[in-house]
Design a protein around this motif. Structure first.
Motif, PDB file in Angstrom:
ATOM      1  N   LYS A  37       0.826  -1.191   0.000  1.00 57.37           N
ATOM      2  CA  LYS A  37       0.000   0.000   0.000  1.00 57.37           C
ATOM      3  C   LYS A  37       0.874   1.261   0.000  1.00 57.37           C
ATOM      4  O   LYS A  37       1.721   1.434   0.878  1.00 57.37           O
ATOM      5  N   THR A  38       0.664   2.109  -0.972  1.00 54.03           N
ATOM      6  CA  THR A  38       1.392   3.385  -1.038  1.00 54.03           C
ATOM      7  C   THR A  38       0.370   4.508  -1.115  1.00 54.03           C
ATOM      8  O   THR A  38       0.302   5.243  -2.091  1.00 54.03           O
ATOM      9  N   GLY A  39      -0.441   4.609  -0.087  1.00 50.67           N
ATOM     10  CA  GLY A  39      -1.487   5.617  -0.081  1.00 50.67           C
ATOM     11  C   GLY A  39      -2.678   5.160  -0.899  1.00 50.67           C
ATOM     12  O   GLY A  39      -3.327   4.166  -0.603  1.00 50.67           O
ATOM     13  N   SER A  40      -2.960   5.896  -1.976  1.00 49.36           N
ATOM     14  CA  SER A  40      -4.124   5.598  -2.806  1.00 49.36           C
ATOM     15  C   SER A  40      -3.857   4.503  -3.820  1.00 49.36           C
ATOM     16  O   SER A  40      -4.770   4.029  -4.485  1.00 49.36           O
ATOM     17  N   THR A  41      -2.613   4.085  -3.977  1.00 47.14           N
ATOM     18  CA  THR A  41      -2.271   3.052  -4.956  1.00 47.14           C
ATOM     19  C   THR A  41      -1.675   1.828  -4.253  1.00 47.14           C
ATOM     20  O   THR A  41      -1.316   1.879  -3.085  1.00 47.14           O
ATOM     21  N   LYS A  99      -4.426   8.170   4.278  1.00 49.37           N
ATOM     22  CA  LYS A  99      -3.725   6.929   3.940  1.00 49.37           C
ATOM     23  C   LYS A  99      -2.448   7.148   3.136  1.00 49.37           C
ATOM     24  O   LYS A  99      -1.590   6.277   3.097  1.00 49.37           O
ATOM     25  N   ASP A 100      -2.267   8.318   2.543  1.00 46.59           N
ATOM     26  CA  ASP A 100      -1.056   8.565   1.755  1.00 46.59           C
ATOM     27  C   ASP A 100       0.182   8.739   2.624  1.00 46.59           C
ATOM     28  O   ASP A 100       1.304   8.552   2.146  1.00 46.59           O
ATOM     29  N   SER A 101       0.000   9.109   3.891  1.00 45.57           N
ATOM     30  CA  SER A 101       1.177   9.422   4.710  1.00 45.57           C
ATOM     31  C   SER A 101       1.095   8.909   6.148  1.00 45.57           C
ATOM     32  O   SER A 101       2.034   9.096   6.915  1.00 45.57           O
ATOM     33  N   LEU A 126       7.110   8.436  -5.603  1.00 46.72           N
ATOM     34  CA  LEU A 126       6.092   8.846  -4.650  1.00 46.72           C
ATOM     35  C   LEU A 126       6.427  10.214  -4.060  1.00 46.72           C
ATOM     36  O   LEU A 126       7.583  10.637  -4.016  1.00 46.72           O
ATOM     37  N   GLU A 127       5.377  10.858  -3.563  1.00 45.32           N
ATOM     38  CA  GLU A 127       5.579  12.157  -2.944  1.00 45.32           C
ATOM     39  C   GLU A 127       6.389  11.997  -1.666  1.00 45.32           C
ATOM     40  O   GLU A 127       6.142  11.103  -0.867  1.00 45.32           O
ATOM     41  N   THR A 183       5.377  14.354   3.679  1.00 50.76           N
ATOM     42  CA  THR A 183       4.100  14.659   3.027  1.00 50.76           C
ATOM     43  C   THR A 183       2.925  14.665   4.001  1.00 50.76           C
ATOM     44  O   THR A 183       1.792  14.904   3.580  1.00 50.76           O
TER      45      THR A 183
END
Length: 800
Positions: free
Chosen positions: A161-165, A645-647, A204-205, A486
């Motif tokens: 899981k990397t946030g939204s992806t 969820k992204d960070s 990724l950010e 982020t």
């Protein structure tokens, strides 16, 4: 000699079932004691061997705060003599995986950009898959701890899981990664192909972070290096540093617990076995008193009479000890393999040491059995043929038994007013007083072992109820910042302020403090490094507990772990001089707490204290959240996790703890079940054996009972009732021992890992049910042993 051998074989053949049970008892005693010795001999060996084999790190430096230059730090350490360093490893963190259609949120992963150069420190040992310089494109290597915890094998596909992806990658290998491969952890390093890292992670950010492993030729000198680093670099190291104690503790703690329990109970089992054999010989002598008296009148000497029993039990011991040793080696391997499964390479068993020690245990046990045989068989010397033929025992014993049966105590029971069945059962217990004492001790021990196992396992699986007593917070929700660069902290704080369901919250950061060696004479000038927790908010509100005193509330206050308190001989009210980021501060110790994390070599300070060193400190790693209604924790955590969820990773405290400690319970259940099963079996065997002997001695009495009209079933139920009553008393004492005594002994082991008071969850119903298992085993043992009453006619019983 021929006469002795013939008598020995006669005794063995005449009581086949009883002698078989005694041989089984010796086998089980050998099994438990030698297994305990082997586990104790192997405690820590596997970790030390693998740490040496991989040239493992003693300290891990992670650069995720932007406070030190990673390349400059790496260059300085690489130039030091007596130190080896790893490559400067590049990584980014993600949280959560999906596997076989299931989302697993509570796992924190360092996605590593695998260097192609050979590793000098923390070499990766492949457990499965083909060793390569780097993983193939589209694949990753994962540590064995992660593979074991979630059932992942080479060839499986994991979604990261990397946030939204989600990044879907194939597992091409599982590796032993010592610093991040310990059991009971939710942190792991995932080794990626450089091109995959560049495509999926580096894009990724957020910024790349760095990691560095340090191996010292002499780990005890590490603080001298750090003092020199601070002087030469002009500033202290401000990033995160993981110490060797944190790396090793979870590898060692389970084997320490299992080894301690088994060695303690092995000694108890040995004592029970020897006492049982002694009582068996004593009762056998009494049962054969007339026969021995007749043989002595025919010229058999006392020495030959003793030699007959020595020969008999030598044969039984030889038959039982050898298979017991063989089984102990196999069981030891099984337990050790599951307790340190993350160090296993492939399907090969971990090499187990201590076989020689197990053999010595067998020799020692054989010698002890013969010694006890001689001690108890010496009673045969005092047998006088005339008394033996007249009374079936010595005249003194006959008088003593008569006084016991006619004593005021028996009158107190009111035998004349009790039902016949009760009289028979109680009479059986009183008349065989030594055997009854043995049964009482045995059922007490068996119940205490079963109760301890149940309480220990339920306390670990239900750790969420006692989290604060293990050194954790007691908040409803925990949010861990995964990507600090982020993470929208202002938006997160605004959510907390506006959500009416949230009661209070507190941000937590982690620092490293150094205690000068001058603080205690015990340190001999060596400094001590400890993990510092920095909290914005109230420790009390978030459920942090102390053993003594209270948590800090002012900028000049600190609470310290029991590991620090014991090493420095500090108490609440004392002062502690602490270096934080190179600056010296004096704190008032307000409390002492225990924590399994960092082995209690830690401390708690407030954010106000940190602001005196670094104004506007905001380097927080997590936030703890309490709700007005704790039942809404799952819903709130899910909503917050979706939003951030992204960070960040937001989970309930129960999810956070269960994912870690369920594995510990799974490992402990096998040895605890084995020990419990052995003690139940031993309870059955000993009670069967002792009851059978006493029934055989009282066969004439039971023949008279049957001739007067009592049925065999009623007599057998009476005997079983008396034994059940006795074992119930033992079970009650076993509950007290299992709940209050044995945990104290276990705390002696856990004290080295930061737990001086074992947090227990006591479920009264479960405790009583497990204690009753020994009563059932005792009742069954007495019931089966009395089958001879049913199978023999009253006339034959009287003749016997």
């Amino acid at each position: 000699m021929a006469v002795m051998l013939k008598l020995s074989l006669s005794y063995l053949g005449r009581s086949k079932i009883q002698n078989s049970f005694i041989a089984l008892l010796i086998l089980l005693s050998t099994l438990l004691l030698s297994t305990a010795v082997m586990i104790l001999a192997n405690t820590g060996n596997q970790f030390r061997e693998m740490h040496t084999r991989t040239n493992g790190s003693h300290q891990i430096l992670t650069f995720d705060k932007g406070l030190n230059d990673p390349k400059a730090v790496h260059t300085w350490w690489a130039s030091q003599e007596g130190v080896e360093v790893s490559e400067l490893l590049t990584y980014q963190t993600v949280s959560g995986i999906s596997f076989h259609g299931m989302d697993i949120p509570n796992i924190y992963l360092y996605m590593m950009n695998t260097p192609s150069t050979p590793r000098v420190v923390d070499k990766l040992i492949f457990s499965s898959g083909t060793p390569e310089a780097v993983p193939e494109a589209g694949s990753v290597w994962i540590p064995t701890s992660m593979a074991n915890a979630y059932g992942v094998s080479a060839g499986d596909t994991i979604g990261f899981k990397t946030g939204s992806t989600t990044i879907e990658l194939n597992v091409s290998g599982t590796v032993v990664d010592v610093p991040y491969g310990a059991p009971f952890t939710n942190t792991a390093r995932v080794w990626m192909n450089p091109s995959d890292y560049s495509e999926h992670v580096q894009s990724l950010e957020g910024n790349d972070n760095y990691m560095l492993g340090i191996h010292f030729d002499d780990y005890s000198s590490n603080l001298n290096y750090w003092e020199r680093y601070s002087l030469e670099a002009g500033s202290p190291f401000l990033e995160t540093k993981m110490e060797f104690e944190s790396i090793s503790s979870f590898y060692l703690i389970i084997n320490q617990i299992i080894g301690f329990i088994m060695i303690f109970l092995g000694v108890v089992m040995l004592a029970i076995a020897l006492i049982t054999i002694g009582f068996t010989i004593s009762d056998a002598i009494l049962a054969n008193y007339k026969t021995i008296g007749i043989l002595k009148s025919l010229g058999l000497t006392s020495a030959k009479t003793i030699g007959t029993y020595v020969m008999q039990y030598s044969m039984l011991s030889g038959i039982a000890i050898l298979p017991g040793l063989g089984l102990s080696i196999w069981i030891s391997k099984f337990i050790i393999n599951i307790s340190v499964s993350s160090l296993r390479v492939g399907n090969r068993d971990i090499s187990v040491e201590g076989t020689g020690s197990a053999m010595l245990v067998g020799v020692f046990l054989f010698a002890m059995i013969l010694l006890f045989v001689v001690m108890y068989a010496k009673k045969a010397r005092s047998i006088r043929p005339v008394q033996a033929i007249r009374y079936g025992m010595s005249e003194l014993d006959n008088s003593r038994m008569a006084r016991r049966m006619n004593s005021p105590l028996t009158s107190l029971f009111g035998f004349a007013r009790l039902p016949v069945a009760a009289v028979i059962g109680v009479r059986h217990v009183i008349k065989t007083i030594k055997s009854s004492i043995l049964m009482l001790l045995l059922t007490t021990t068996a119940s205490s072992v079963l109760v301890l196992g149940y309480v220990l396992l339920s306390s670990i699986t239900g750790i969420a109820q006692t989290a604060a007593q293990w050194g954790y917070d007691n908040a409803n929700i925990a949010a861990v910042v995964v990507n600090k660069s982020t993470f929208p902290k202002e938006d997160f704080n605004q959510w907390i302020q506006e959500d009416a369901r949230i009661k209070n919250a507190g941000w937590q950061g982690n620092m490293t403090g150094v205690i000068s060696g001058d603080s205690s004479a015990d340190t001999e000038g060596q400094s001590t490094s400890l993990a510092l927790s920095v909290l914005e908010g109230s420790y009390q509100d978030l459920g942090f507990e102390t053993l003594v005193g209270k948590n800090p509330a002012q900028e000049n206050e600190i609470a310290i772990g029991v590991g620090v308190a014991e090493s420095l001989d500090k108490d609440p009210g004392d002062f502690l001089e602490l270096y934080i980021e190179g600056e010296k501060r004096t704190f008032l110790i307000t409390g002492i707490y225990q924590a399994i994390a960092n082995m209690s070599i830690s401390g708690r300070i407030t954010m106000e204290a940190m602001n005196t060193i670094r104004p506007n400190y905001s380097d927080f790693d997590a936030i703890f959240i309490n709700l007005n209604n704790p039942l809404e924790a799952e819903i709130v955590a899910r909503e917050m996790n979706h939003q951030f969820k992204d960070s960040a990773s937001v989970v309930t405290q129960e999810t956070l703890l269960d994912s870690v400690y369920t594995e510990a319970a799974d490992i402990l259940i096998y040895p605890m079940s084995l020990i419990g099963l052995l003690f139940i079996l031993v309870t059955f065997i000993i009670i069967y054996s002792t009851c059978r002997i006493s029934i055989r001695k009282e066969s004439r009495t039971y023949g008279i009972y049957k001739s007067l009209g009592l049925t065999s079933r009623r007599i057998r139920l009476s005997i079983a009732m008396g034994i059940s009553l006795l074992s119930a008393m033992g079970a009650l004492m076993g509950i007290l021992v299992g709940v209050y005594v044995l945990p104290i002994l276990l705390e002696l082991i856990l004290a080295d890992y930061g737990i001086v008071h074992l947090p227990l969850i006591l479920n009264g119903v479960g405790i009583v049910l497990f204690a009753c298992i020994s009563i059932i085993a005792a009742a069954l043992g007495s019931w089966f042993s009395s089958r001879v009453i049913q199978e023999t006619s009253p006339r034959m019983l009287v003749i016997e």
